[in-house]
Design an enzyme around this catalytic site. Sequence first.
Site: not given
Length: 290
Positions: A51, A239, A22, A46, A241
């Site tokens: 998404y 998390t 996401g 995840d 990136s």
Amino acid sequence: MSIPTLTLNDGIKIPRIGYGLGTANYGSECAHHVTSALKVGYNYIDCAQMYENSKSFGEGFEKFGGKREDVFVVQKCGKTGTESHPRKILEGLLKDMKIDYVDLYLLHSPLLTKPLSLSEAWKVMEELKEEGLAKSIGVSNFREEDILEIEKTWKVAPSVNQIEYHPYNFHAPNVQRLLAVMNKHDIAVEAYGPLTSLTGAKGGPVDEVAQGIAKSKGVEESQVLLNWALQTTGGVVVTTSTNEQRQKIQLEAVTKNITLTEDEINQISEAGKKKFFRYRMTDVWDAAKP
């Protein structure tokens, strides 16, 4: 490099850090980011129907070439504007991802189970677990009242509740009540948005404290905040990136055994209490008790 795991209330072991598809990856083709994260060392990806990039997982994982059993895959059911039938949706997601099962399947929001009620949706989730299409089942963005609602009829309690959790929202009364109910049933916290004070709410009272702790330990500020979330919940962080170096730094927050002292945790918590900020699923929480 070894990623620590948490044993959930159903005995399933989950890595304590996950890479999410996401946020920056939301609604975009991101197969190369999946491959990158797996190469960096993540073993938990995840995903979510919402998404709109589950096919990217299949493509990225295929390119990576690893074993299915070596990667913990999470999927979530629920998307605004569509009907949510957990079985039908999971079957489609599995096809998109080119896999036979997910390790963890979540109801993405208590507002996205229609035409089923929360309890009806949860009953289907229990069936999917029993059949092995989902090894573990849980919820996401559920409030205290939502947990109490499905508790009335559940045979199996959720193993996790994936919620927005960071220094600027953990202290809200409705979050504290939720955590108490989750603790009663050994429902693990999966914290998403743990770096919110560093990204979406930068410039607040946590900045100086987290920067000072990071400097004293010779680590990154993001690593401090990830460990604050891990240590205050005893759970899991999710998390993301799109930058490979940042992916590595965030992963090392867990693999390098960075530990905050009780005083350092308290410093961050007290700074966080000076501000309130929530940036995801606000429709859910706006409808909740304060």
